[in-house]
Design a protein around this motif. Structure first.
Motif, PDB file in Angstrom:
ATOM      1  N   VAL A  40     119.822  30.659  46.453  1.00 27.10           N
ATOM      2  CA  VAL A  40     120.075  31.515  45.298  1.00 27.10           C
ATOM      3  C   VAL A  40     121.443  31.187  44.713  1.00 27.10           C
ATOM      4  O   VAL A  40     122.419  31.036  45.459  1.00 27.10           O
ATOM      5  CB  VAL A  40     120.000  33.001  45.724  1.00 27.10           C
ATOM      6  CG1 VAL A  40     120.261  33.918  44.528  1.00 27.10           C
ATOM      7  CG2 VAL A  40     118.634  33.302  46.336  1.00 27.10           C
ATOM      8  N   TYR A  43     125.530  32.314  45.676  1.00 29.18           N
ATOM      9  CA  TYR A  43     125.780  32.654  47.085  1.00 29.18           C
ATOM     10  C   TYR A  43     126.067  31.365  47.846  1.00 29.18           C
ATOM     11  O   TYR A  43     125.445  30.334  47.572  1.00 29.18           O
ATOM     12  CB  TYR A  43     124.558  33.335  47.703  1.00 29.18           C
ATOM     13  CG  TYR A  43     124.312  34.733  47.169  1.00 29.18           C
ATOM     14  CD1 TYR A  43     124.780  35.841  47.885  1.00 29.18           C
ATOM     15  CD2 TYR A  43     123.637  34.927  45.979  1.00 29.18           C
ATOM     16  CE1 TYR A  43     124.560  37.126  47.397  1.00 29.18           C
ATOM     17  CE2 TYR A  43     123.419  36.201  45.474  1.00 29.18           C
ATOM     18  CZ  TYR A  43     123.878  37.299  46.194  1.00 29.18           C
ATOM     19  OH  TYR A  43     123.666  38.562  45.717  1.00 29.18           O
ATOM     20  N   ALA A  56     124.324  41.073  51.728  1.00 29.22           N
ATOM     21  CA  ALA A  56     124.095  41.330  50.295  1.00 29.22           C
ATOM     22  C   ALA A  56     122.846  40.579  49.837  1.00 29.22           C
ATOM     23  O   ALA A  56     121.977  41.125  49.142  1.00 29.22           O
ATOM     24  CB  ALA A  56     125.321  40.898  49.487  1.00 29.22           C
ATOM     25  N   LEU A  57     122.737  39.315  50.276  1.00 22.69           N
ATOM     26  CA  LEU A  57     121.571  38.514  49.896  1.00 22.69           C
ATOM     27  C   LEU A  57     120.296  39.101  50.498  1.00 22.69           C
ATOM     28  O   LEU A  57     119.247  39.152  49.846  1.00 22.69           O
ATOM     29  CB  LEU A  57     121.748  37.062  50.346  1.00 22.69           C
ATOM     30  CG  LEU A  57     120.561  36.170  49.943  1.00 22.69           C
ATOM     31  CD1 LEU A  57     120.586  35.917  48.434  1.00 22.69           C
ATOM     32  CD2 LEU A  57     120.576  34.865  50.710  1.00 22.69           C
ATOM     33  N   ASP A  59     119.663  42.185  51.145  1.00 26.03           N
ATOM     34  CA  ASP A  59     119.255  43.342  50.354  1.00 26.03           C
ATOM     35  C   ASP A  59     118.562  42.916  49.066  1.00 26.03           C
ATOM     36  O   ASP A  59     117.514  43.438  48.703  1.00 26.03           O
ATOM     37  CB  ASP A  59     120.472  44.219  50.019  1.00 26.03           C
ATOM     38  CG  ASP A  59     121.009  44.936  51.271  1.00 26.03           C
ATOM     39  OD1 ASP A  59     120.250  45.028  52.273  1.00 26.03           O
ATOM     40  OD2 ASP A  59     122.164  45.377  51.245  1.00 26.03           O
ATOM     41  N   LYS A  60     119.148  41.948  48.396  1.00 26.44           N
ATOM     42  CA  LYS A  60     118.566  41.423  47.148  1.00 26.44           C
ATOM     43  C   LYS A  60     117.161  40.888  47.397  1.00 26.44           C
ATOM     44  O   LYS A  60     116.221  41.164  46.644  1.00 26.44           O
ATOM     45  CB  LYS A  60     119.414  40.258  46.614  1.00 26.44           C
ATOM     46  CG  LYS A  60     120.708  40.674  46.002  1.00 26.44           C
ATOM     47  CD  LYS A  60     120.569  40.674  44.482  1.00 26.44           C
ATOM     48  CE  LYS A  60     121.947  40.881  43.846  1.00 26.44           C
ATOM     49  NZ  LYS A  60     121.809  41.453  42.488  1.00 26.44           N
ATOM     50  N   ALA A  61     117.050  40.079  48.466  1.00 21.94           N
ATOM     51  CA  ALA A  61     115.763  39.433  48.748  1.00 21.94           C
ATOM     52  C   ALA A  61     114.724  40.486  49.107  1.00 21.94           C
ATOM     53  O   ALA A  61     113.558  40.403  48.684  1.00 21.94           O
ATOM     54  CB  ALA A  61     115.914  38.417  49.881  1.00 21.94           C
ATOM     55  N   SER A  63     114.617  43.573  48.068  1.00 25.20           N
ATOM     56  CA  SER A  63     114.206  44.254  46.838  1.00 25.20           C
ATOM     57  C   SER A  63     113.251  43.384  46.032  1.00 25.20           C
ATOM     58  O   SER A  63     112.260  43.868  45.481  1.00 25.20           O
ATOM     59  CB  SER A  63     115.422  44.574  45.965  1.00 25.20           C
ATOM     60  OG  SER A  63     116.350  45.315  46.700  1.00 25.20           O
ATOM     61  N   ALA A  64     113.576  42.090  45.971  1.00 26.28           N
ATOM     62  CA  ALA A  64     112.709  41.181  45.218  1.00 26.28           C
ATOM     63  C   ALA A  64     111.318  41.129  45.840  1.00 26.28           C
ATOM     64  O   ALA A  64     110.297  41.128  45.141  1.00 26.28           O
ATOM     65  CB  ALA A  64     113.329  39.782  45.178  1.00 26.28           C
ATOM     66  N   HIS A 131     118.712  30.095  52.087  1.00 23.10           N
ATOM     67  CA  HIS A 131     118.700  31.532  51.757  1.00 23.10           C
ATOM     68  C   HIS A 131     117.311  32.120  51.937  1.00 23.10           C
ATOM     69  O   HIS A 131     117.135  33.161  52.560  1.00 23.10           O
ATOM     70  CB  HIS A 131     119.158  31.749  50.306  1.00 23.10           C
ATOM     71  CG  HIS A 131     120.622  31.496  50.120  1.00 23.10           C
ATOM     72  ND1 HIS A 131     121.171  31.140  48.889  1.00 23.10           N
ATOM     73  CD2 HIS A 131     121.663  31.542  50.992  1.00 23.10           C
ATOM     74  CE1 HIS A 131     122.474  30.995  49.017  1.00 23.10           C
ATOM     75  NE2 HIS A 131     122.797  31.214  50.293  1.00 23.10           N
ATOM     76  N   ARG A 160     113.704  37.080  39.776  1.00 25.98           N
ATOM     77  CA  ARG A 160     114.733  38.073  40.086  1.00 25.98           C
ATOM     78  C   ARG A 160     115.983  37.451  40.704  1.00 25.98           C
ATOM     79  O   ARG A 160     117.075  38.002  40.582  1.00 25.98           O
ATOM     80  CB  ARG A 160     114.176  39.104  41.076  1.00 25.98           C
ATOM     81  CG  ARG A 160     113.152  39.966  40.407  1.00 25.98           C
ATOM     82  CD  ARG A 160     112.359  40.795  41.375  1.00 25.98           C
ATOM     83  NE  ARG A 160     111.410  41.572  40.597  1.00 25.98           N
ATOM     84  CZ  ARG A 160     111.674  42.777  40.108  1.00 25.98           C
ATOM     85  NH1 ARG A 160     112.809  43.359  40.339  1.00 25.98           N
ATOM     86  NH2 ARG A 160     110.772  43.409  39.381  1.00 25.98           N
ATOM     87  N   LEU A 161     115.792  36.333  41.393  1.00 24.22           N
ATOM     88  CA  LEU A 161     116.922  35.677  42.052  1.00 24.22           C
ATOM     89  C   LEU A 161     116.980  34.239  41.564  1.00 24.22           C
ATOM     90  O   LEU A 161     116.222  33.398  42.041  1.00 24.22           O
ATOM     91  CB  LEU A 161     116.729  35.688  43.575  1.00 24.22           C
ATOM     92  CG  LEU A 161     116.649  37.046  44.265  1.00 24.22           C
ATOM     93  CD1 LEU A 161     116.344  36.859  45.754  1.00 24.22           C
ATOM     94  CD2 LEU A 161     117.963  37.801  44.091  1.00 24.22           C
TER      95      LEU A 161
END
Lengths: 363, 363
Positions: A40, A43, A56-57, A59-61, A63-64, A131, A160-161
């Motif tokens: 991503v 990062y 942090a990644l 959490d993002k992943a 959510s995606a 990632h 999203r990412l």
């Protein structure tokens, strides 16, 4: 599209649905898998990232993945929050890699995780070598279907990412062998005919010259047991994903052809030896009181061959696949409700196999 | 007392009655046997006799057997008139010796024969190494009973056929190792415990120093298979028959004690290993499609041990003894109704064992 996410849910039967799928050439190909390595933008690569960056990644992943329509309901685990047995359960189902759960050594890194469709072996690892590792596992010979799954997921996640991409090299990956498409496709294939007729070495060498490699049950560096091989593409660069999948499909198709030929030769030239061999394997599985994993795999190999050639009426190949998963030590320990040393595990394994085969009687 | 004699009758189930007998220590001692070597005055020793002399003696011995009250109904075979398969059937039941059916080489001599009680393993060989070999075979540890049988028969036969006897040496025999009482007593004994605990050599050596020897399944010079040993007295001179029997009984009793001890040690120290071993043996016997005789004996040894130690519920030891007789090649060939080469015999053997174990299910 609303999907439901569970975070750190109990491990039940997630990721085993491929076993029931009746894929093409299921008597030879156990399963097909496709994975894509993605990183991503913005990062650091996992190996250089701080724990906070990784979390942090993660959490993002998560959510995606939760927002993905193709995954539907999703279970998300941060692997470092699982106990050792649960991590091993995921490994035994081949839903995570050894790298993910071992980290650089000693245990998983913070932020290392897995998002998994609740009813399929389909999802993504987070903060492994790359990632993201998008992956789909299907029963039988279904590389194209597994590729479609992953390709759809790739679009949804990528929306999203934003991925790290180089106009010349393609998708950037932590390890140069994955750069380009970042695609690895593999089949888990049962080749007892080629082993028994001593053609396996020749076939594997031939594949090697065509950019295809093989591994054992647990991936890179692991041992071949029970005549089961993971065959996968080695090249990821300079071709489209579709070309890579097509090429592997053709090649595996050829290997399947050789295997079928070898099996007919065995049936024609030594039917009695073959029948005796598969029934002896069945007899030992059905009655032994202690079964080391590797021996069990070798015996299951004989039984699987026998069932495929209709020398045995049962168990069905999906029952055999289920045994291969559930008779691994962490799965047995979960059933037993306690830690098992090797001797205990061998005894529990024998008991489990016996119960399955007795309830599914071949005699 | 009237008895019925059949001459050269078909071979049915003669000589197998000992299998059903519930002798002492039957979980360790398969059978007990006593034989007496006798020669008849006025006839040359078998090795020097002409065919006519041997036939004359055969007729005399047949008549004497027919007149015996203790044998009751009698079947008489002149072995040279039997085909090879039928001769081998008798050998596989241990009713005749290899010497009797092979003669000096190539086949039995004219006049070589067997008289056998129709419902027992009890009778006499004629024109073997000695003129007469009176013999009784009993199930389990029953040396004294077998001796009583043979002793009675000896009186009855001796009353009609005066024996060659020397006031100093005793009964004269063709081979000096048999001179004196002419008695050989033996037990066919199953010693897996002593083999598995590696004490067998010590025990056998100890016996050797006490005038007791051991052989394999088919007597002198034959191989030990399946941990089954024939233990017999070596001395025949300078003691009464009763003393020889008593002495062997005491000694075998001691071996039985050692074997029981060894089995308890195994059960105590390695119950799981033992259980696994006996169930694996059962599983192979129950499911194999090809069983060489020697492998079958080794597997039956495991199963017999398991049944004796109540690790398996079945088959009963008499069923195992019956398999040991009926799964020999001539018996299988008779069932098949044709000659069997080795591969065929192994397949028929596996089929026979499977049927017996399936009808007598242990699972």
């Amino acid at each position: 599209m609303t999907s439901h996410v569970r975070t750190d849910p109990p491990i039940e039967d997630q990721g085993l649905a491929w076993i029931e799928e009746d894929g093409r050439d299921g008597e030879i190909v156990v399963s097909s898998r496709v994975r894509l390595a993605r990183n991503v933008q913005g990062y650091s690569f996992s190996s250089h990232a701080t724990a906070d960056e990784r979390e942090a990644l993660f959490d993002k992943a998560g959510s995606a993945a939760a927002a993905s329509g193709v995954l539907e309901d999703v279970d998300v685990w941060e692997v470092s929050r699982l106990n050792r047995r649960d991590r091993t359960l995921l490994l035994e189902r081949r839903l995570v890699s050894k790298e993910l759960i071992d980290g650089p050594g000693g245990g998983p890194r913070r932020g290392a995780g897995l998002a998994l469709a609740r009813t399929r072996a389909f999802g993504l690892m987070v903060n492994e070598e790359d990632h993201l590792r998008l992956q789909a596992l299907r029963g039988g010979f279904q590389l194209a279907a597994a590729w479609r799954d992953v390709d759809q997921l790739d679009e949804e996640i990528g929306a999203r990412l934003p991925y790290a991409f180089h106009h010349e090299f393609g998708f950037l990956t932590s390890c140069p062998t994955n750069v380009g498409t970042g695609l690895r496709a593999s089949v888990f294939i049962h080749l007892p005919g080629l082993v028994l007729t001593r053609q396996i070495r020749k076939v594997l060498e031939g594949m090697g010259q065509l950019g295809v490699t093989y591994r054992g049950l647990y991936g890179e560096g692991s041992k071949i047991v029970g005549n089961f091989f993971q065959i996968s593409n080695q090249t990821t660069l300079g071709k489209t994903e579709e070309d890579l999948i097509d090429q592997l499909e053709v090649l595996v198709g050829r290997v399947i052809g050789y295997e079928k030929q070898a099996r007919s030769v065995l049936l024609r030239e030594a039917p009695n030896v073959l029948e005796d061999k598969v029934w002896r394997a069945y007899g030992l599985l059905r009655h032994a009181r202690s079964l080391p994993f590797e021996e069990m795999m070798n015996l299951l190999s004989g039984v699987r061959l026998g069932v495929s050639l209709k020398l045995l009426d049962s168990p069905r190949v999906d029952v055999i696949s289920r045994i291969m998963i559930r008779a691994q030590t962490a799965h047995l320990a979960r059933s037993a409700g306690r830690r098992l040393d090797e001797t205990d595990a061998d005894a529990f394994r024998a008991g489990y196999v016996r119960r399955v085969l007795t309830s599914d009687d071949a005699t």
